[in-house]
Design a protein around this motif. Structure first.
Motif, PDB file in Angstrom:
ATOM      1  N   LEU A  21       0.829  -1.205   0.000  1.00 34.27           N
ATOM      2  CA  LEU A  21       0.000   0.000   0.000  1.00 34.27           C
ATOM      3  C   LEU A  21       0.867   1.260   0.000  1.00 34.27           C
ATOM      4  CD1 LEU A  21      -2.750  -1.093   2.571  1.00 34.27           C
ATOM      5  CD2 LEU A  21      -2.920  -1.033   0.081  1.00 34.27           C
ATOM      6  N   LEU A  22       2.015   1.225   0.712  1.00 32.32           N
ATOM      7  CA  LEU A  22       2.919   2.370   0.727  1.00 32.32           C
ATOM      8  C   LEU A  22       3.485   2.641  -0.679  1.00 32.32           C
ATOM      9  CD1 LEU A  22       4.502   4.523   2.296  1.00 32.32           C
ATOM     10  CD2 LEU A  22       6.247   2.750   2.749  1.00 32.32           C
ATOM     11  N   ILE A  52      -4.660  -3.622 -12.063  1.00 30.32           N
ATOM     12  CA  ILE A  52      -3.886  -3.315 -10.849  1.00 30.32           C
ATOM     13  C   ILE A  52      -4.793  -3.343  -9.620  1.00 30.32           C
ATOM     14  CG2 ILE A  52      -2.594  -1.498  -9.682  1.00 30.32           C
ATOM     15  CD1 ILE A  52      -1.461  -0.718 -12.442  1.00 30.32           C
ATOM     16  N   THR A  53      -5.997  -2.762  -9.801  1.00 27.79           N
ATOM     17  CA  THR A  53      -6.940  -2.783  -8.681  1.00 27.79           C
ATOM     18  C   THR A  53      -7.272  -4.211  -8.266  1.00 27.79           C
ATOM     19  OG1 THR A  53      -7.865  -0.685  -9.435  1.00 27.79           O
ATOM     20  CG2 THR A  53      -9.198  -1.990  -7.909  1.00 27.79           C
ATOM     21  N   PHE A  54      -7.482  -5.090  -9.251  1.00 29.05           N
ATOM     22  CA  PHE A  54      -7.759  -6.506  -8.956  1.00 29.05           C
ATOM     23  C   PHE A  54      -6.572  -7.156  -8.241  1.00 29.05           C
ATOM     24  CE2 PHE A  54      -7.416 -10.967 -10.290  1.00 29.05           C
ATOM     25  CZ  PHE A  54      -8.586 -11.466  -9.738  1.00 29.05           C
ATOM     26  N   LEU A  55      -5.364  -6.803  -8.713  1.00 25.89           N
ATOM     27  CA  LEU A  55      -4.171  -7.375  -8.089  1.00 25.89           C
ATOM     28  C   LEU A  55      -3.974  -6.852  -6.658  1.00 25.89           C
ATOM     29  CD1 LEU A  55      -1.643  -7.268 -11.100  1.00 25.89           C
ATOM     30  CD2 LEU A  55      -2.773  -9.270 -10.131  1.00 25.89           C
ATOM     31  N   LEU A  56      -4.400  -5.617  -6.410  1.00 25.56           N
ATOM     32  CA  LEU A  56      -4.288  -5.086  -5.052  1.00 25.56           C
ATOM     33  C   LEU A  56      -5.314  -5.711  -4.107  1.00 25.56           C
ATOM     34  CD1 LEU A  56      -3.743  -1.271  -5.770  1.00 25.56           C
ATOM     35  CD2 LEU A  56      -2.104  -2.834  -4.701  1.00 25.56           C
ATOM     36  N   ILE A  57      -6.513  -5.968  -4.589  1.00 27.31           N
ATOM     37  CA  ILE A  57      -7.570  -6.515  -3.737  1.00 27.31           C
ATOM     38  C   ILE A  57      -7.297  -7.980  -3.393  1.00 27.31           C
ATOM     39  CG2 ILE A  57     -10.022  -7.101  -3.678  1.00 27.31           C
ATOM     40  CD1 ILE A  57     -10.539  -4.595  -5.369  1.00 27.31           C
ATOM     41  N   LEU A  58      -6.728  -8.709  -4.379  1.00 28.98           N
ATOM     42  CA  LEU A  58      -6.576 -10.157  -4.221  1.00 28.98           C
ATOM     43  C   LEU A  58      -5.712 -10.537  -3.002  1.00 28.98           C
ATOM     44  CD1 LEU A  58      -7.632 -12.656  -5.635  1.00 28.98           C
ATOM     45  CD2 LEU A  58      -5.536 -12.737  -6.994  1.00 28.98           C
ATOM     46  N   PRO A  59      -4.496  -9.973  -2.778  1.00 26.47           N
ATOM     47  CA  PRO A  59      -3.720 -10.360  -1.590  1.00 26.47           C
ATOM     48  C   PRO A  59      -4.381  -9.953  -0.259  1.00 26.47           C
ATOM     49  CG  PRO A  59      -2.673  -8.535  -2.716  1.00 26.47           C
ATOM     50  CD  PRO A  59      -3.752  -9.012  -3.636  1.00 26.47           C
ATOM     51  N   GLY A  90       0.658 -10.532  -3.566  1.00 21.00           N
ATOM     52  CA  GLY A  90       1.115  -9.237  -3.092  1.00 21.00           C
ATOM     53  C   GLY A  90       2.388  -8.809  -3.815  1.00 21.00           C
ATOM     54  N   SER A  91       3.325  -9.761  -4.002  1.00 19.82           N
ATOM     55  CA  SER A  91       4.540  -9.448  -4.750  1.00 19.82           C
ATOM     56  C   SER A  91       4.215  -9.073  -6.202  1.00 19.82           C
ATOM     57  CB  SER A  91       5.496 -10.643  -4.712  1.00 19.82           C
ATOM     58  OG  SER A  91       6.652 -10.404  -5.473  1.00 19.82           O
ATOM     59  N   ILE A  92       3.275  -9.807  -6.821  1.00 15.53           N
ATOM     60  CA  ILE A  92       2.870  -9.508  -8.200  1.00 15.53           C
ATOM     61  C   ILE A  92       2.262  -8.105  -8.273  1.00 15.53           C
ATOM     62  CG2 ILE A  92       1.257 -10.169 -10.021  1.00 15.53           C
ATOM     63  CD1 ILE A  92       1.676 -13.085  -9.156  1.00 15.53           C
ATOM     64  N   ALA A  93       1.390  -7.794  -7.255  1.00 13.20           N
ATOM     65  CA  ALA A  93       0.775  -6.469  -7.233  1.00 13.20           C
ATOM     66  C   ALA A  93       1.812  -5.394  -6.992  1.00 13.20           C
ATOM     67  CB  ALA A  93      -0.289  -6.434  -6.140  1.00 13.20           C
ATOM     68  N   LEU A  94       2.840  -5.668  -6.122  1.00 12.28           N
ATOM     69  CA  LEU A  94       3.895  -4.708  -5.851  1.00 12.28           C
ATOM     70  C   LEU A  94       4.671  -4.387  -7.123  1.00 12.28           C
ATOM     71  CD1 LEU A  94       5.445  -3.113  -3.674  1.00 12.28           C
ATOM     72  CD2 LEU A  94       6.916  -5.118  -3.376  1.00 12.28           C
ATOM     73  N   ILE A  95       4.968  -5.385  -7.933  1.00 11.04           N
ATOM     74  CA  ILE A  95       5.685  -5.175  -9.194  1.00 11.04           C
ATOM     75  C   ILE A  95       4.828  -4.339 -10.157  1.00 11.04           C
ATOM     76  CG2 ILE A  95       6.637  -6.336 -11.225  1.00 11.04           C
ATOM     77  CD1 ILE A  95       7.378  -8.669  -9.346  1.00 11.04           C
ATOM     78  N   ALA A  96       3.523  -4.682 -10.161  1.00 13.08           N
ATOM     79  CA  ALA A  96       2.632  -3.957 -11.085  1.00 13.08           C
ATOM     80  C   ALA A  96       2.462  -2.507 -10.641  1.00 13.08           C
ATOM     81  CB  ALA A  96       1.278  -4.660 -11.141  1.00 13.08           C
ATOM     82  N   VAL A  97       2.293  -2.280  -9.314  1.00 13.97           N
ATOM     83  CA  VAL A  97       2.125  -0.921  -8.816  1.00 13.97           C
ATOM     84  C   VAL A  97       3.413  -0.127  -8.964  1.00 13.97           C
ATOM     85  CG1 VAL A  97       1.677   0.436  -6.734  1.00 13.97           C
ATOM     86  CG2 VAL A  97       0.272  -1.530  -7.227  1.00 13.97           C
TER      87      VAL A  97
END
Length: 509
Positions: A21-22, A52-59, A90-97
């Protein structure tokens, strides 16, 4: 242990989501590194907001599900799977974000390293497969979310994949080696535990046997100590009894000497009594003779008393006759007095012629009065004589009875003297026998005195033996006290061993 791992991994997952989130805020809100992205020709990935939103919600969803399972059961089997999915996505979302920057790809290795904490090979394999699928599918479908640009070389992507696989393989190898090592250690530990358990059981059985024997030995020692104390008391009593016996023996010896002296005196007295009994027998015989003579004199006295009684009876009869005569005289005096009175009356009538007759009448009256007075005196004297005679008669009667009684008592006294003479003869014979027995007692007393002297010597030796036995018993009691202390120390050591065994068994459980 599993609950502790789940707790640690949940904290780490929460931290990782916070980091995600940071990064999202820095890149999407603040525009952190936008200049760097423009210089490197990366326009950002603003067209993939939905993905990205989907990837953030999933973890976040996976993390919440993991927390709910942890709340329900701290050792739930699905917790580790949802933690793995939350960290991986979460790692996948971190890379995408993070606009696909290569620096954020290091989160993949961090996630794999964190998942290795579970030591579960399937988790690493599934996570590695998800990362590999993300790289291959994303490279062709969304390269900007993976590499930050659409012209990223595929060879570099393969290098990422190789390092991912190598890292995963190394971790899997470590887990496998570690699992094998842990299995070997566990097997060795199991064998050691079995050996320790067997040893503990043997030690416990041995300890129980030793404890039982120590208890028996302790009880036997206590009984032995009690017996020793009783023996000590008995020896003390026996010693006191032996001392008393020695004293009694000395007293008995003295008493026997006194008895011997008394027996000697008795023998002497018996001889004197025999002489006295012989004299008493002679005196009783002489007394019987004297009593025969006394009875003869008493019989003569009784005859004289009977004769006196008969004379007194005759005297009483004569005194009664004198009384009757005195009464007749009194009657004559009364009649004479009456005649003189009549004569005086007639003389008074005759006048002068009757004066002479009057003088005679007076003289007759005077004589009549004197006759009456003398008759009264005679009556008084006769009454006194009769009274004295009655008293004398009573005394003679009593004397007669006393003489009769004396004669009877003299007869009884004679019989008693005869009986005394017989008894004196018997006493004389018994005294002769007593003298013989006294001589025998004197002889036996001398023998008893010798035996008492011997007994005194034996008793003294017995007392010395008891003293020596008491000393030996005291030494044995001291040895038993030392043994009791050793038994007490041994019991204390066994109790400590039991406590150690209990702690060891508790550790095994």
């Amino acid at each position: 242990m599993k609950a502790k791992k789940n707790k640690v991994m949940l904290f780490f997952t929460g931290f990782f989501i916070g980091l995600l989130l940071l990064v999202m805020i820095l890149h999407r809100g603040v525009g952190w590194l936008d200049r760097y992205l423009m210089i490197t020709g990366r326009a950002g990935n603003g067209d993939f907001t939905l993905v990205i939103t989907f990837l953030l919600i999933l973890p976040v969803v996976f993390f919440i599900v993991a927390v709910l399972n942890y709340i329900r059961s701290k050792e739930h089997d699905l917790i580790e799977w949802f933690v793995m999915l939350s960290l991986t996505f979460g790692s996948i979302a971190l890379i995408a974000v993070g606009d696909g920057l290569v620096e954020y790809h290091f989160s993949i290795f961090m996630v794999l390293a964190a998942l290795a904490y579970y030591e579960h090979m399937r988790l690493l394999i599934v996570s590695t497969m998800i990362f590999a699928l993300q790289h291959f599918v994303g490279y062709f479908a969304f390269p900007e979310l993976i590499c930050g640009t659409g012209d990223y070389p595929f060879s570099l992507l393969m290098i990422h994949a190789v390092f991912l696989l190598v890292t995963s393989g190394v971790l899997l190898t470590q887990i496998r080696v570690r699992s094998q090592f842990i299995a070997d250690v566990q097997e060795t530990d199991d064998r050691q535990q079995k050996m320790i358990k067997s040893l503990v059981e043997r030690v416990a059985r041995t300890s129980e046997v030793v404890t039982s024997n120590v208890e028996k030995l302790d009880n036997a020692s206590k009984r032995s100590t009690e017996t020793s104390l009783k023996n000590k008391e008995s020896f003390s009593q026996m010693e006191a009894g032996a001392s008393i016996q020695v004293e009694n023996a000395v007293l008995s010896q003295s008493a026997l000497k006194n008895v011997e002296d008394l027996v000697s005196q008795i023998v002497q007295t018996g001889k004197e009594s025999e002489a006295i009994a012989r004299d008493a027998s002679h005196s009783a015989t002489a007394g019987s003779t004297y009593m025969s003579d006394s009875m003869m004199h008493m019989a003569g006295i009784a005859n004289h008393m009977n004769y006196m009684y008969e004379q007194m009876t005759s005297l009483n009869e004569k005194m009664k006759e004198i009384g009757r005569i005195t009464e007749f005289i009194t009657t004559i005096g009364k009649q004479t007095n009456l005649l003189s009175l009549n004569a005086s009356i007639e003389a008074a009538r005759a006048g002068k012629e009757g004066k002479g007759f009057s003088v005679v009448a007076k003289e007759m009256r005077r004589l009549s009065e004197q006759s009456n007075e003398n008759a009264q005196i005679i009556v008084k004297i006769i009454s006194q004589i009769q009274s004295e005679t009655s008293k004398l008669n009573e005394r003679i009667t009593k004397a007669q009875k006393d003489s009769t009684t004396g004669l009877s008592q003299s007869e009884q006294t004679k019989q008693l003297f005869e009986s005394i003479a017989l008894k004196a003869e018997e006493v004389h014979e018994h005294l002769l026998q007593s003298l013989h027995h006294s001589n025998t007692i004197h002889s036996e007393t001398e023998k008893a005195l010798e035996n008492v002297e011997s007994m005194t010597s034996v008793t003294e030796q017995y007392r010395q033996t008891i003293n020596e036995s008491a000393v030996v018993s005291e030494k044995e009691r001291n040895d038993r006290l030392i043994m009791d202390q050793s038994i007490h120390d041994l019991k204390h050591l066994i109790l400590n061993l039991h406590d150690d065994l209990g702690e060891l068994r508790a550790q095994e459980l």
